[in-house]
Motif scaffolding. Structure first.
Motif, PDB file in Angstrom:
ATOM      1  N   UNK A  47       0.848  -1.195   0.000  1.00  0.00           N
ATOM      2  CA  UNK A  47       0.000   0.000   0.000  1.00  0.00           C
ATOM      3  C   UNK A  47       0.881   1.242   0.000  1.00  0.00           C
ATOM      4  N   UNK A  48       0.415   2.286  -0.653  1.00  0.00           N
ATOM      5  CA  UNK A  48       1.132   3.560  -0.606  1.00  0.00           C
ATOM      6  C   UNK A  48       0.940   4.195   0.761  1.00  0.00           C
ATOM      7  N   UNK A  49       2.003   4.773   1.291  1.00  0.00           N
ATOM      8  CA  UNK A  49       1.920   5.501   2.561  1.00  0.00           C
ATOM      9  C   UNK A  49       1.077   6.751   2.357  1.00  0.00           C
ATOM     10  N   UNK A  50       0.424   7.224   3.414  1.00  0.00           N
ATOM     11  CA  UNK A  50      -0.301   8.498   3.295  1.00  0.00           C
ATOM     12  C   UNK A  50       0.696   9.617   3.006  1.00  0.00           C
ATOM     13  N   UNK A  51       0.193  10.721   2.505  1.00  0.00           N
ATOM     14  CA  UNK A  51       1.052  11.880   2.282  1.00  0.00           C
ATOM     15  C   UNK A  51       1.377  12.155   0.828  1.00  0.00           C
ATOM     16  N   UNK A  52       0.968  11.278  -0.075  1.00  0.00           N
ATOM     17  CA  UNK A  52       1.218  11.530  -1.502  1.00  0.00           C
ATOM     18  C   UNK A  52       0.343  12.697  -1.936  1.00  0.00           C
ATOM     19  N   UNK A  53       0.926  13.704  -2.594  1.00  0.00           N
ATOM     20  CA  UNK A  53       0.100  14.801  -3.100  1.00  0.00           C
ATOM     21  C   UNK A  53      -0.971  14.252  -4.041  1.00  0.00           C
ATOM     22  N   UNK A  54      -2.213  14.664  -3.893  1.00  0.00           N
ATOM     23  CA  UNK A  54      -3.291  14.116  -4.707  1.00  0.00           C
ATOM     24  C   UNK A  54      -3.101  14.335  -6.206  1.00  0.00           C
ATOM     25  N   UNK A  55      -2.327  15.346  -6.582  1.00  0.00           N
ATOM     26  CA  UNK A  55      -2.128  15.635  -8.009  1.00  0.00           C
ATOM     27  C   UNK A  55      -0.900  14.941  -8.591  1.00  0.00           C
ATOM     28  N   UNK A  56      -0.197  14.128  -7.785  1.00  0.00           N
ATOM     29  CA  UNK A  56       1.029  13.479  -8.263  1.00  0.00           C
ATOM     30  C   UNK A  56       0.694  12.215  -9.052  1.00  0.00           C
ATOM     31  N   UNK A  57       0.983  12.199 -10.361  1.00  0.00           N
ATOM     32  CA  UNK A  57       0.693  11.008 -11.146  1.00  0.00           C
ATOM     33  C   UNK A  57       1.734   9.914 -10.905  1.00  0.00           C
ATOM     34  N   UNK A 123      10.219  17.783 -10.733  1.00  0.00           N
ATOM     35  CA  UNK A 123       8.920  18.392 -11.007  1.00  0.00           C
ATOM     36  C   UNK A 123       8.514  19.312  -9.872  1.00  0.00           C
ATOM     37  N   UNK A 124       7.798  20.369 -10.227  1.00  0.00           N
ATOM     38  CA  UNK A 124       7.292  21.315  -9.247  1.00  0.00           C
ATOM     39  C   UNK A 124       5.784  21.417  -9.435  1.00  0.00           C
ATOM     40  N   UNK A 125       5.061  21.176  -8.343  1.00  0.00           N
ATOM     41  CA  UNK A 125       3.608  21.282  -8.340  1.00  0.00           C
ATOM     42  C   UNK A 125       3.178  22.491  -7.536  1.00  0.00           C
ATOM     43  N   UNK A 126       1.900  22.601  -7.283  1.00  0.00           N
ATOM     44  CA  UNK A 126       1.357  23.751  -6.564  1.00  0.00           C
ATOM     45  C   UNK A 126       1.907  23.859  -5.146  1.00  0.00           C
ATOM     46  N   UNK A 127       2.056  22.727  -4.446  1.00  0.00           N
ATOM     47  CA  UNK A 127       2.499  22.785  -3.049  1.00  0.00           C
ATOM     48  C   UNK A 127       3.659  21.851  -2.736  1.00  0.00           C
ATOM     49  N   UNK A 128       4.201  21.174  -3.761  1.00  0.00           N
ATOM     50  CA  UNK A 128       5.269  20.209  -3.503  1.00  0.00           C
ATOM     51  C   UNK A 128       6.253  20.152  -4.670  1.00  0.00           C
ATOM     52  N   UNK A 129       7.420  19.609  -4.367  1.00  0.00           N
ATOM     53  CA  UNK A 129       8.440  19.344  -5.376  1.00  0.00           C
ATOM     54  C   UNK A 129       8.696  17.842  -5.368  1.00  0.00           C
ATOM     55  N   UNK A 130       8.949  17.274  -6.545  1.00  0.00           N
ATOM     56  CA  UNK A 130       9.168  15.833  -6.635  1.00  0.00           C
ATOM     57  C   UNK A 130      10.400  15.543  -7.481  1.00  0.00           C
ATOM     58  N   UNK A 131      11.097  14.481  -7.106  1.00  0.00           N
ATOM     59  CA  UNK A 131      12.218  13.988  -7.900  1.00  0.00           C
ATOM     60  C   UNK A 131      11.951  12.523  -8.192  1.00  0.00           C
ATOM     61  N   UNK A 132      11.842  12.201  -9.478  1.00  0.00           N
ATOM     62  CA  UNK A 132      11.683  10.826  -9.935  1.00  0.00           C
ATOM     63  C   UNK A 132      13.029  10.372 -10.489  1.00  0.00           C
ATOM     64  N   UNK A 133      13.543   9.256 -10.000  1.00  0.00           N
ATOM     65  CA  UNK A 133      14.741   8.642 -10.560  1.00  0.00           C
ATOM     66  C   UNK A 133      14.289   7.353 -11.225  1.00  0.00           C
ATOM     67  N   UNK A 134      14.409   7.308 -12.540  1.00  0.00           N
ATOM     68  CA  UNK A 134      13.981   6.142 -13.311  1.00  0.00           C
ATOM     69  C   UNK A 134      15.239   5.458 -13.814  1.00  0.00           C
ATOM     70  N   UNK A 135      15.392   4.149 -13.510  1.00  0.00           N
ATOM     71  CA  UNK A 135      16.602   3.472 -13.976  1.00  0.00           C
ATOM     72  C   UNK A 135      16.334   2.023 -14.352  1.00  0.00           C
TER      73      UNK A 135
END
Length: 153
Positions: A47-57, A123-135
């Protein structure tokens, strides 16, 4: 000397564009029907932990290996590791497109090294910043997606 002068004259007359165009690698073709990351995805595994921004795909059909929410001085951060058997290039393109579709501003940086394919999507969203590392390494059968989300500074 005369040959050099003629060659120089020919290049200045014709231009260098045809020469430089022939040196560029061919562009990658991404299937039109390739998946795109979405906010409302079905995931497998943990299960995903709580706290994921709702707009994060997230990548559709991927498997959650681990996910956590951690308090920090700036607020709570959210992390997750997902894996998918999908093609590395499709995942990178689909994540970038999904982020843009969800209103995030995304920047893609290639960090590949030798047999290891790696791309960073910041990525920068309305209230959060995200870093995706794809490898994906040459011998791996899955593409790994590590995500770190922090409150916007």
């Amino acid at each position: 000397m005369g040959v050099v002068a003629i060659a120089t004259l020919a290049i200045s007359f014709v231009g260098c564009a045809p020469i430089t165009q022939s040196l560029r690698p061919s562009p990658k073709v991404i299937a039109v029907d390739a998946p795109v990351a979405r906010v409302d995805v079905e995931l497998k595994g943990e299960q995903l932990a709580p706290g994921r921004p709702p707009s994060l795909p997230l990548w559709p059909g991927s498997t959650v290996v681990v996910s956590a929410e951690t308090p920090t001085p700036q607020g709570k951060s959210w992390t997750a590791t997902l894996v998918t058997p999908d093609d590395f290039d499709d995942v990178v393109a689909g994540l970038a497109a999904g982020l843009e579709d969800a209103g995030w501003t995304a920047e893609v940086s290639d960090a590949s090294d030798g047999g290891q394919q790696m791309t960073l999507l910041s990525a920068v969203g309305a209230s959060a910043e995200a870093l995706f590392t794809v490898d994906r390494s040459a011998e791996a059968s899955v593409t790994s997606i590590d995500i770190v989300v922090t409150p916007k500074r």
